[in-house]
Design a protein around this motif. Structure first.
Motif, PDB file in Angstrom:
ATOM      1  N   SER A  13     -69.379  29.303 -11.771  1.00 17.12           N
ATOM      2  CA  SER A  13     -70.516  30.058 -11.986  1.00 17.12           C
ATOM      3  C   SER A  13     -70.139  31.619 -11.599  1.00 17.12           C
ATOM      4  O   SER A  13     -71.058  32.523 -11.994  1.00 17.12           O
ATOM      5  N   LYS A  14     -69.160  32.133 -11.368  1.00 16.98           N
ATOM      6  CA  LYS A  14     -68.746  33.358 -10.973  1.00 16.98           C
ATOM      7  C   LYS A  14     -68.191  34.148 -12.249  1.00 16.98           C
ATOM      8  O   LYS A  14     -67.904  35.197 -12.134  1.00 16.98           O
ATOM      9  N   HIS A  15     -67.922  33.466 -13.140  1.00 17.96           N
ATOM     10  CA  HIS A  15     -67.332  34.121 -14.363  1.00 17.96           C
ATOM     11  C   HIS A  15     -68.326  34.735 -15.435  1.00 17.96           C
ATOM     12  O   HIS A  15     -69.293  34.122 -15.706  1.00 17.96           O
ATOM     13  N   THR A  16     -68.189  35.934 -15.888  1.00 19.21           N
ATOM     14  CA  THR A  16     -69.081  36.573 -16.540  1.00 19.21           C
ATOM     15  C   THR A  16     -68.805  36.565 -18.159  1.00 19.21           C
ATOM     16  O   THR A  16     -69.743  36.666 -18.651  1.00 19.21           O
ATOM     17  N   LYS A  17     -67.588  36.122 -18.252  1.00 18.65           N
ATOM     18  CA  LYS A  17     -67.336  35.970 -19.621  1.00 18.65           C
ATOM     19  C   LYS A  17     -66.791  34.753 -19.970  1.00 18.65           C
ATOM     20  O   LYS A  17     -66.087  34.027 -19.231  1.00 18.65           O
ATOM     21  N   SER A  18     -66.789  34.141 -21.161  1.00 20.07           N
ATOM     22  CA  SER A  18     -66.483  32.746 -21.628  1.00 20.07           C
ATOM     23  C   SER A  18     -64.887  32.692 -21.537  1.00 20.07           C
ATOM     24  O   SER A  18     -64.038  33.644 -21.694  1.00 20.07           O
ATOM     25  N   ARG A  19     -64.294  31.572 -21.872  1.00 13.97           N
ATOM     26  CA  ARG A  19     -62.793  31.219 -22.063  1.00 13.97           C
ATOM     27  C   ARG A  19     -62.229  32.151 -23.300  1.00 13.97           C
ATOM     28  O   ARG A  19     -61.175  32.490 -23.235  1.00 13.97           O
ATOM     29  N   TRP A  21     -62.969  34.879 -24.487  1.00 16.90           N
ATOM     30  CA  TRP A  21     -63.013  36.244 -24.402  1.00 16.90           C
ATOM     31  C   TRP A  21     -61.731  36.440 -23.470  1.00 16.90           C
ATOM     32  O   TRP A  21     -61.096  37.873 -23.343  1.00 16.90           O
ATOM     33  N   ALA A  22     -61.204  35.510 -22.643  1.00 14.96           N
ATOM     34  CA  ALA A  22     -60.076  35.840 -21.807  1.00 14.96           C
ATOM     35  C   ALA A  22     -58.640  36.045 -22.845  1.00 14.96           C
ATOM     36  O   ALA A  22     -57.913  36.760 -22.495  1.00 14.96           O
ATOM     37  N   ARG A  37     -59.583  43.737 -17.739  1.00 12.22           N
ATOM     38  CA  ARG A  37     -59.817  43.783 -16.329  1.00 12.22           C
ATOM     39  C   ARG A  37     -61.001  43.130 -15.664  1.00 12.22           C
ATOM     40  O   ARG A  37     -60.926  42.552 -14.507  1.00 12.22           O
ATOM     41  N   ARG A  38     -62.036  43.060 -16.269  1.00 20.40           N
ATOM     42  CA  ARG A  38     -63.344  42.177 -15.839  1.00 20.40           C
ATOM     43  C   ARG A  38     -63.002  40.564 -15.660  1.00 20.40           C
ATOM     44  O   ARG A  38     -63.331  40.001 -14.579  1.00 20.40           O
ATOM     45  N   ILE A  39     -62.156  40.192 -16.699  1.00 22.72           N
ATOM     46  CA  ILE A  39     -61.669  39.080 -16.651  1.00 22.72           C
ATOM     47  C   ILE A  39     -60.900  38.588 -15.332  1.00 22.72           C
ATOM     48  O   ILE A  39     -60.985  37.701 -14.726  1.00 22.72           O
ATOM     49  N   LEU A  41     -60.561  40.182 -12.566  1.00 22.58           N
ATOM     50  CA  LEU A  41     -61.519  40.259 -11.549  1.00 22.58           C
ATOM     51  C   LEU A  41     -62.489  38.992 -11.277  1.00 22.58           C
ATOM     52  O   LEU A  41     -62.545  38.866 -10.162  1.00 22.58           O
ATOM     53  N   ASP A  42     -62.971  38.599 -12.275  1.00 22.22           N
ATOM     54  CA  ASP A  42     -63.483  37.155 -12.167  1.00 22.22           C
ATOM     55  C   ASP A  42     -62.514  36.133 -11.596  1.00 22.22           C
ATOM     56  O   ASP A  42     -63.067  35.391 -10.836  1.00 22.22           O
ATOM     57  N   ILE A  43     -61.238  36.232 -11.999  1.00 24.78           N
ATOM     58  CA  ILE A  43     -60.465  35.107 -11.709  1.00 24.78           C
ATOM     59  C   ILE A  43     -59.959  35.250 -10.210  1.00 24.78           C
ATOM     60  O   ILE A  43     -59.996  34.395  -9.475  1.00 24.78           O
ATOM     61  N   ARG A  44     -59.817  36.701  -9.892  1.00 19.19           N
ATOM     62  CA  ARG A  44     -59.520  36.881  -8.422  1.00 19.19           C
ATOM     63  C   ARG A  44     -60.574  36.620  -7.580  1.00 19.19           C
ATOM     64  O   ARG A  44     -60.530  35.942  -6.512  1.00 19.19           O
ATOM     65  N   ASP A  45     -61.894  36.682  -7.802  1.00 21.59           N
ATOM     66  CA  ASP A  45     -63.032  36.484  -7.058  1.00 21.59           C
ATOM     67  C   ASP A  45     -63.315  34.821  -7.131  1.00 21.59           C
ATOM     68  O   ASP A  45     -63.553  34.457  -5.903  1.00 21.59           O
TER      69      ASP A  45
END
Length: 54
Positions: A13-19, A21-22, A37-39, A41-45
């Motif tokens: 549930s922490k990802h803001t973009k779909s696979r 977009w990665a 960058r946003r993707i 950061l989502d992976i890091r979080d």
């Protein structure tokens, strides 16, 4: 992107973009300025320790 798929196991549930977009976020004009960058950061979080801020 294997790292994106692995991070989804830890916190789906922490990802803001779909696979999609990665991968495509790197090639779409203008979008490639902020989506990678946003993707990342989502992976890091999602991959961080639970209950501890990054």
């Amino acid at each position: 992107m294997p790292s994106r798929a692995n991070a989804e196991v830890f916190a789906p549930s922490k990802h803001t973009k779909s696979r999609g977009w990665a991968a495509w976020g790197w090639f779409c004009p203008v979008v490639n300025l902020w989506f990678p960058r946003r993707i990342t950061l989502d992976i890091r979080d999602a991959s961080g320790r639970l209950g501890r801020p990054p």
